[in-house]
Write a protein that holds these residues in place. Structure first.
Motif, PDB file in Angstrom:
ATOM      1  N   VAL A  43       1.158  -1.158   0.201  1.00 44.08           N
ATOM      2  CA  VAL A  43       0.109   0.039  -0.343  1.00 44.08           C
ATOM      3  C   VAL A  43       1.110   1.777  -0.301  1.00 44.08           C
ATOM      4  O   VAL A  43       1.620   1.254   0.522  1.00 44.08           O
ATOM      5  CB  VAL A  43      -0.815   0.043   1.657  1.00 44.08           C
ATOM      6  N   ALA A  44       0.349   2.228  -0.571  1.00 43.30           N
ATOM      7  CA  ALA A  44       1.076   3.871  -0.257  1.00 43.30           C
ATOM      8  C   ALA A  44       0.315   4.695  -0.113  1.00 43.30           C
ATOM      9  O   ALA A  44      -0.734   4.535  -0.412  1.00 43.30           O
ATOM     10  CB  ALA A  44       2.164   4.030  -2.201  1.00 43.30           C
ATOM     11  N   ALA A  45       0.528   5.521  -0.083  1.00 42.46           N
ATOM     12  CA  ALA A  45      -0.471   7.282   0.889  1.00 42.46           C
ATOM     13  C   ALA A  45       0.449   8.489  -0.214  1.00 42.46           C
ATOM     14  O   ALA A  45       1.561   8.217  -0.667  1.00 42.46           O
ATOM     15  CB  ALA A  45       0.120   6.961   1.914  1.00 42.46           C
ATOM     16  N   LYS A  46      -1.247   8.920  -0.072  1.00 34.21           N
ATOM     17  CA  LYS A  46      -0.808  10.192  -0.907  1.00 34.21           C
ATOM     18  C   LYS A  46      -1.649  11.606  -0.468  1.00 34.21           C
ATOM     19  O   LYS A  46      -2.956  10.666   0.453  1.00 34.21           O
ATOM     20  CB  LYS A  46      -0.848  10.380  -1.870  1.00 34.21           C
ATOM     21  N   ASP A  47      -1.227  12.738   0.474  1.00 32.88           N
ATOM     22  CA  ASP A  47      -2.351  13.979   0.856  1.00 32.88           C
ATOM     23  C   ASP A  47      -3.513  13.847  -0.309  1.00 32.88           C
ATOM     24  O   ASP A  47      -3.319  13.621  -1.582  1.00 32.88           O
ATOM     25  CB  ASP A  47      -1.592  14.751   0.981  1.00 32.88           C
ATOM     26  N   SER A  48      -4.492  13.699   0.084  1.00 39.47           N
ATOM     27  CA  SER A  48      -5.570  14.297  -0.494  1.00 39.47           C
ATOM     28  C   SER A  48      -5.632  14.963  -1.998  1.00 39.47           C
ATOM     29  O   SER A  48      -6.452  14.922  -2.618  1.00 39.47           O
ATOM     30  CB  SER A  48      -6.773  14.132  -0.199  1.00 39.47           C
ATOM     31  N   ASP A  49      -4.896  15.833  -1.473  1.00 39.55           N
ATOM     32  CA  ASP A  49      -4.615  17.848  -2.119  1.00 39.55           C
ATOM     33  C   ASP A  49      -3.776  17.683  -3.483  1.00 39.55           C
ATOM     34  O   ASP A  49      -3.446  17.924  -4.038  1.00 39.55           O
ATOM     35  CB  ASP A  49      -5.511  18.334  -1.269  1.00 39.55           C
ATOM     36  N   ILE A  50      -2.425  17.642  -1.810  1.00 37.55           N
ATOM     37  CA  ILE A  50      -1.254  18.184  -2.530  1.00 37.55           C
ATOM     38  C   ILE A  50      -0.147  16.954  -2.157  1.00 37.55           C
ATOM     39  O   ILE A  50      -0.751  15.829  -2.161  1.00 37.55           O
ATOM     40  CB  ILE A  50      -0.739  18.669  -1.788  1.00 37.55           C
ATOM     41  N   GLY A  51       0.896  16.893  -3.019  1.00 37.30           N
ATOM     42  CA  GLY A  51       2.253  16.637  -2.519  1.00 37.30           C
ATOM     43  C   GLY A  51       2.439  14.890  -3.970  1.00 37.30           C
ATOM     44  O   GLY A  51       1.821  14.957  -4.559  1.00 37.30           O
ATOM     45  N   THR A  52       3.313  13.688  -3.151  1.00 39.10           N
ATOM     46  CA  THR A  52       3.626  13.222  -3.964  1.00 39.10           C
ATOM     47  C   THR A  52       3.364  11.785  -3.211  1.00 39.10           C
ATOM     48  O   THR A  52       2.712  11.432  -1.880  1.00 39.10           O
ATOM     49  CB  THR A  52       5.091  13.139  -4.474  1.00 39.10           C
ATOM     50  N   TRP A  53       3.278  10.502  -3.468  1.00 41.13           N
ATOM     51  CA  TRP A  53       3.246   9.157  -3.289  1.00 41.13           C
ATOM     52  C   TRP A  53       4.338   8.506  -2.499  1.00 41.13           C
ATOM     53  O   TRP A  53       5.159   9.351  -2.481  1.00 41.13           O
ATOM     54  CB  TRP A  53       3.093   8.063  -3.961  1.00 41.13           C
ATOM     55  N   SER A  54       3.503   7.766  -1.418  1.00 40.93           N
ATOM     56  CA  SER A  54       4.550   7.601  -0.438  1.00 40.93           C
ATOM     57  C   SER A  54       5.359   6.806  -1.224  1.00 40.93           C
ATOM     58  O   SER A  54       5.033   5.794  -2.427  1.00 40.93           O
ATOM     59  CB  SER A  54       4.234   7.262   1.205  1.00 40.93           C
ATOM     60  N   ASP A  55       6.298   5.765  -0.433  1.00 43.47           N
ATOM     61  CA  ASP A  55       7.212   4.190  -1.437  1.00 43.47           C
ATOM     62  C   ASP A  55       6.030   3.668  -0.598  1.00 43.47           C
ATOM     63  O   ASP A  55       4.637   3.775  -0.271  1.00 43.47           O
ATOM     64  CB  ASP A  55       8.204   4.555  -0.558  1.00 43.47           C
ATOM     65  N   TRP A  56       6.203   2.233  -1.254  1.00 39.44           N
ATOM     66  CA  TRP A  56       5.282   1.272  -0.927  1.00 39.44           C
ATOM     67  C   TRP A  56       5.636   0.848   0.641  1.00 39.44           C
ATOM     68  O   TRP A  56       6.659   1.088   1.239  1.00 39.44           O
ATOM     69  CB  TRP A  56       5.989   0.583  -1.424  1.00 39.44           C
ATOM     70  N   SER A  57       4.430   0.749   0.979  1.00 46.32           N
ATOM     71  CA  SER A  57       4.680  -0.091   2.306  1.00 46.32           C
ATOM     72  C   SER A  57       5.523  -1.768   2.176  1.00 46.32           C
ATOM     73  O   SER A  57       5.687  -1.945   1.270  1.00 46.32           O
ATOM     74  CB  SER A  57       3.090  -0.397   3.003  1.00 46.32           C
ATOM     75  N   VAL A  58       5.892  -1.641   3.416  1.00 41.98           N
ATOM     76  CA  VAL A  58       6.022  -2.904   3.850  1.00 41.98           C
ATOM     77  C   VAL A  58       5.309  -3.934   2.586  1.00 41.98           C
ATOM     78  O   VAL A  58       3.793  -4.427   3.018  1.00 41.98           O
ATOM     79  CB  VAL A  58       6.558  -3.800   5.036  1.00 41.98           C
ATOM     80  N   ALA A  59       5.664  -5.320   1.935  1.00 41.02           N
ATOM     81  CA  ALA A  59       4.869  -6.608   1.871  1.00 41.02           C
ATOM     82  C   ALA A  59       4.549  -6.989   2.653  1.00 41.02           C
ATOM     83  O   ALA A  59       4.704  -7.564   3.365  1.00 41.02           O
ATOM     84  CB  ALA A  59       5.756  -6.526   0.044  1.00 41.02           C
ATOM     85  N   VAL A  60       2.663  -7.658   2.242  1.00 50.51           N
ATOM     86  CA  VAL A  60       2.772  -8.762   2.837  1.00 50.51           C
ATOM     87  C   VAL A  60       2.043  -9.711   2.189  1.00 50.51           C
ATOM     88  O   VAL A  60       1.992  -9.803   1.353  1.00 50.51           O
ATOM     89  CB  VAL A  60       1.206  -8.121   4.429  1.00 50.51           C
ATOM     90  N   HIS A  61       1.792 -10.711   2.678  1.00 52.34           N
ATOM     91  CA  HIS A  61       1.527 -12.348   2.132  1.00 52.34           C
ATOM     92  C   HIS A  61       0.736 -12.562   2.549  1.00 52.34           C
ATOM     93  O   HIS A  61       0.169 -12.435   3.750  1.00 52.34           O
ATOM     94  CB  HIS A  61       2.685 -13.253   2.054  1.00 52.34           C
ATOM     95  N   ALA A  62      -0.207 -12.805   1.743  1.00 51.17           N
ATOM     96  CA  ALA A  62      -1.937 -14.558   2.672  1.00 51.17           C
ATOM     97  C   ALA A  62      -2.374 -14.878   0.974  1.00 51.17           C
ATOM     98  O   ALA A  62      -2.008 -14.394  -0.358  1.00 51.17           O
ATOM     99  CB  ALA A  62      -3.501 -12.750   2.259  1.00 51.17           C
ATOM    100  N   THR A  63      -3.020 -16.473   1.092  1.00 52.34           N
ATOM    101  CA  THR A  63      -3.745 -16.758  -0.073  1.00 52.34           C
ATOM    102  C   THR A  63      -5.075 -16.677   0.717  1.00 52.34           C
ATOM    103  O   THR A  63      -5.416 -16.938   2.078  1.00 52.34           O
ATOM    104  CB  THR A  63      -3.356 -17.673   0.254  1.00 52.34           C
ATOM    105  N   PRO A  64      -6.282 -16.689  -0.402  1.00 52.18           N
ATOM    106  CA  PRO A  64      -7.292 -17.083  -0.283  1.00 52.18           C
ATOM    107  C   PRO A  64      -7.919 -18.243   0.880  1.00 52.18           C
ATOM    108  O   PRO A  64      -7.024 -19.095   0.263  1.00 52.18           O
ATOM    109  CB  PRO A  64      -7.712 -16.521  -1.487  1.00 52.18           C
TER     110      PRO A  64
END
Lengths: 197, 311
Positions: free
Chosen positions: B248-269
């Motif tokens: 997941v990455a994050a950004k302010d709703s109105d300004i600026g740039t995207w964060s780096d990607w979060s730590v990766a998580v794994h899951a299986t359905p």
């Protein structure tokens, strides 16, 4: 302490605020596009620093987080009224300079002017909701004193300054309106304008 | 201390001794070969880093110490690399810097931050040392910030300047506590949740929007979804039984740039528990399992009973 808001007023206010947030967000996107087109069409340098232009309301504010809701609305309203007059002036100058040479820019300017007017009206509605008198309505008819006659280049720079500040104001307005919808820490209900920081 | 540049030629006099006096030179206590002497002068050609050390000169007969210095071989600083960023908007921003190449001697960094005509204080962080932070005195300003970093050492000086708008440097930290879970009885769903980065001070007034990317480990192509509010999402088109990697990455709703990607998580359905089969059923089961192969998203259910969960 102002009397707590009635639920219907709070609901109405929340609705007006969220619509205002969307309107300001859209306005900002359009102003940023207009700014790009304006810079290109007027042959300006996008990174040029423009000194504060007289009569253009500055979005920059100190201790923004300490402002009350009423202060926010009143400052917003004053700003967008000023922008309404400034954009109308720009539109007129645009037509004088270019006639119909660049219809696109003129149309974009007119569209932003419409949004600014709509947003100003929206702010007035919010103030009315708080049964607060709408400031300066009497002067509204004759509007602010006409700005001094500027050279063509000065007009271009002022236009750049106007659009830049307007883009900043649009972001500020989104933040201001969000503040108004924030529940106050104590009651959890949206505070009356006078209290809400 | 005597500073010299790498590659320089260095000549040291033995204090007030005459040129033709008999002397002995040592470096870090070890005698220096006479080939390096020109009379009583010590001559070091094209010095290298390894020649840093304590140089001493003694009068020939009395062994009186006539001269001593500490030679530090290094380089003048190159233009420093400076980066400014606001990961806690609207509180303030920080600037951090480093030198592209080491200088091998001590450097002093000086930073100045100017907003319009106003000088702003950049408070140094204890750790890391090459970083300081500035509090926004004003918000929503169209006036640019100008940050100048000057680096000085005994062999030279250099500087770099950054000019930017308040909004341009807003970049949140990645979302935290990312969790992905299967949804019972839903073989194609995964539930993902996360939290706002703890460094983001007021998500209510300055809400973040998020970008989720996910893919099965066995594919390279990411799938993306942008989410403008909330801190959870349910993936509904996962391939049954395949392990997924999610960020997941994050950004302010109105300004600026995207964060780096979060730590990766794994899951299986979620997958159905294999039932207790009779011997005959097992045989038919095993033959059908060995012929099944992985296919594009199934519109009809393919039971891959042969696969063992998590193998």
């Amino acid at each position: 302490m102002a009397a707590a808001e009635s639920p219907s007023t709070a609901l109405r206010r929340r609705d007006l605020c969220s619509r205002g947030i969307r309107l300001a967000g859209k306005m900002r996107a359009d102003v940023v596009d207009l700014l790009d087109a304006y810079v290109e069409q007027q042959g300006l340098d996008a990174s040029a620093s423009v000194a504060a232009v007289e009569g253009v309301p500055l979005a920059a504010v100190e201790r923004w987080d300490e402002q009350t809701g009423t202060q926010r609305l009143l400052e917003n309203l004053a700003a967008y009224r000023a922008f309404r007059a400034l954009l109308a002036q720009m539109l007129e100058e645009q037509r004088e300079q270019l006639g119909e040479a660049d219809v696109g820019l003129g149309r974009a300017l007119a569209a932003v002017l419409l949004q600014v007017s709509a947003f100003a009206y929206h702010l007035e509605e919010l103030l009315r909701l708080e049964s607060r008198g709408i400031p300066g309505e009497e002067e509204e008819e004759d509007g602010p004193p006409p700005p001094p006659r500027l050279s063509l280049f000065e007009q271009k720079l002022r236009g750049l300054g106007v659009l830049r500040e307007l883009a900043q104001w649009a972001v500020r307005s989104v933040r201001d309106l969000r503040q108004l919808t924030k529940p106050s820490p104590a009651t959890g209900a949206a505070p009356g304008l006078a209290e809400s920081p | 201390i005597q500073y010299e540049r790498v590659g320089a030629d260095v000549t040291m006099k033995c204090g007030s001794m005459d040129w033709d006096a008999a002397v002995t030179w040592t470096v870090n206590g070890t005698d220096i070969d006479e080939s390096h002497l020109n009379g009583s002068y010590l001559v070091l050609k094209n010095v290298g880093l390894s020649q840093s050390g304590q140089y001493s000169c003694y009068e020939g007969s009395s062994w009186h110490l006539k001269y001593q210095t500490y030679l530090r071989v290094g380089t003048p600083p190159k233009e420093p690399v400076l980066m400014c960023r606001s990961n806690n908007y609207p509180k303030g921003f920080y600037c951090s810097w480093h030198l592209p190449t080491p200088t091998y001697i001590n450097n002093t960094f000086n930073i100045s931050v100017i907003h319009g005509t106003k000088d702003m204080v950049c408070e140094r962080d204890a750790i890391p040392k090459n970083r300081c932070h500035i509090r926004y005195l004003q918000l929503f300003s169209t006036v640019k910030y100008k940050v100048t970093l000057t680096v000085t050492n005994a062999l030279g000086k250099n500087f770099t300047t950054l000019t930017f708008d308040e909004f341009a440097i807003v970049k949140p930290d990645p979302p935290e506590s990312v969790v992905a879970k299967p949804v019972p009885n839903n073989p194609r769903r995964l539930e993902v949740s996360w939290q706002n980065p703890s460094s983001w001070p007021d998500p209510e007034s300055f809400p973040l929007k998020f970008f989720l990317r996910y893919r099965p480990l066995i594919l390279d192509q990411w799938q993306h979804v942008e989410l403008s509010d909330g801190t959870s999402h349910t993936i509904t088109d996962a391939y049954a039984g395949k392990e997924y990697i999610i960020q997941v990455a994050a950004k302010d709703s109105d300004i600026g740039t995207w964060s780096d990607w979060s730590v990766a998580v794994h899951a299986t359905p979620w997958t159905e528990e294999p039932k207790h089969l009779t011997t005959e059923a097992q045989i038919t089961e095993t033959t059908s399992a060995s012929t099944s192969s992985f296919m594009a998203p199934p519109t009809t259910k393919i039971c891959d009973k042969g696969a063992v969960v998590g193998s």
